[in-house]
Design an enzyme around this catalytic site. Structure first.
Site, short mmCIF file in Angstrom:
data_model
loop_
_atom_site.label_atom_id
_atom_site.label_comp_id
_atom_site.label_asym_id
_atom_site.label_seq_id
_atom_site.Cartn_x
_atom_site.Cartn_y
_atom_site.Cartn_z
N GLU A 120 0.87 -1.18 0.00
CA GLU A 120 0.00 0.00 0.00
C GLU A 120 0.91 1.22 0.00
O GLU A 120 1.87 1.28 0.76
CB GLU A 120 -0.88 -0.03 1.25
N GLU A 209 -7.99 10.98 2.95
CA GLU A 209 -8.18 9.96 3.98
C GLU A 209 -8.34 10.61 5.34
O GLU A 209 -7.62 11.55 5.67
CB GLU A 209 -7.01 8.98 4.02
#
Length: 228
Positions: A120, A209
C-alpha cells in the site's frame, strides 16, 4: 440535395457531436461504501464506520466530508488489472488543485496498491494533526519540494486481498501544499532504488483519507496522466 446544403448538414452534425461530448457527467453523492466508474475515473468510498459523504463531480473532481469515523478513504483515479508494472504502464503523474480542511488526523495524497508483492503506498502532500512517519529510508526532491520516505509494516490488516500482512510505502512532503503536480513514477523509481519493491499495479488515485477525525475537502482538479 445540393452541395451547399450537404456542407450545412455536415457542419450541424459536427456541432451536435461536440456539444454531446462536452456535456459534463451529472454530479452524484454517495454516503456508504461503494466503487465504480464516473466521468471516466474509477472511484471508491471506503469506511469502517461513521458518517461520510462523497460527491462525484466531472472528470477526476470530487468533494468529501466525514465525522465520527474510524477510518475513511475517498478517491478517484484508475484501477488496473494487476498484470503490469509501472514501468510497463509508462510515466504516471497527477495534476491537482484542492481545498483541504482537516479536523484532526487526515491526509491529502496520491494513494494506491500493488500486488506481488502486496504493498500500500502514499504520496502525502498535506495532512492534519499528524504527519506520517515510519522507518526512515531517505529523502529526495520532486515537483518543487523535498519528500521524506518511510516504510511501515501492517500485520493482519484489511487489504485489497482480504486480511493480510503487507508493507506501506510513504513519501511525505516536508512542507504542505494543496495544489500542483505529483510525478508519481518518480516516487516509484526512488522507492525501488531504496529497496522498496513495487509489484504489479492495482491502483493509482488522488485520495482524501481521514482517521478518527472529522473534516472536509474539495478536489476541484484531479487530472491523471498515464503513459506520457
Amino acid at each position: 440535395m445540393n452541395l451547399r446544403k450537404l456542407r450545412l448538414l455536415f457542419v450541424m452534425c459536427i456541432g451536435l457531436t461536440l456539444i454531446l461530448t462536452a456535456v459534463p457527467a451529472h454530479a452524484r453523492t454517495i454516503t456508504n461504501n461503494e466503487m465504480g466508474n464516473h466521468s471516466g475515473y474509477d472511484y471508491e468510498l471506503w469506511k469502517d464506520y461513521g458518517n461520510t459523504s462523497m460527491t462525484l463531480n466531472n472528470g477526476g473532481a470530487f468533494s468529501a466530508g466525514w465525522n465520527n469515523i474510524g477510518n475513511a478513504l475517498f478517491r478517484k483515479g484508475k484501477k488496473f488489472d494487476s498484470t503490469r508494472t509501472h514501468h510497463q504502464l509508462g510515466n504516471i503523474s497527477i495534476n491537482y488543485n484542492a481545498s483541504f480542511n482537516p479536523g484532526g488526523n487526515s491526509y491529502l495524497c496520491v494513494y494506491g496498491w500493488t500486488q506481488s508483492p502486496l504493498a500500500e503506498y502514499y504520496i502525502v502532500d498535506s495532512w492534519g494533526t499528524y504527519r506520517p512517519t515510519g522507518a526512515y529510508k531517505g529523502s529526495f526532491y520532486a515537483d518543487g519540494g523535498t519528500y521524506d520516505i518511510y516504510e511501515t509494516t501492517r500485520v493482519n490488516q484489511p487489504s485489497i486481498i482480504g486480511i493480510a500482512t503487507f508493507k506501506q510505502y510513504w513519501s511525505v512532503r516536508q512542507t504542505k501544499r494543496t495544489s500542483g503536480t505529483v510525478s508519481v513514477s518518480a516516487h516509484f523509481r526512488k522507492w525501488e532504488s531504496l529497496g522498496m519493491p513495487m509489484g504489479k499495479m492495482y491502483e493509482t488515485a488522488f485520495t482524501v483519507e481521514g482517521y478518527q477525525s472529522s473534516g472536509s475537502a474539495n478536489v476541484m482538479t484531479n487530472q491523471l496522466f498515464i503513459g506520457n
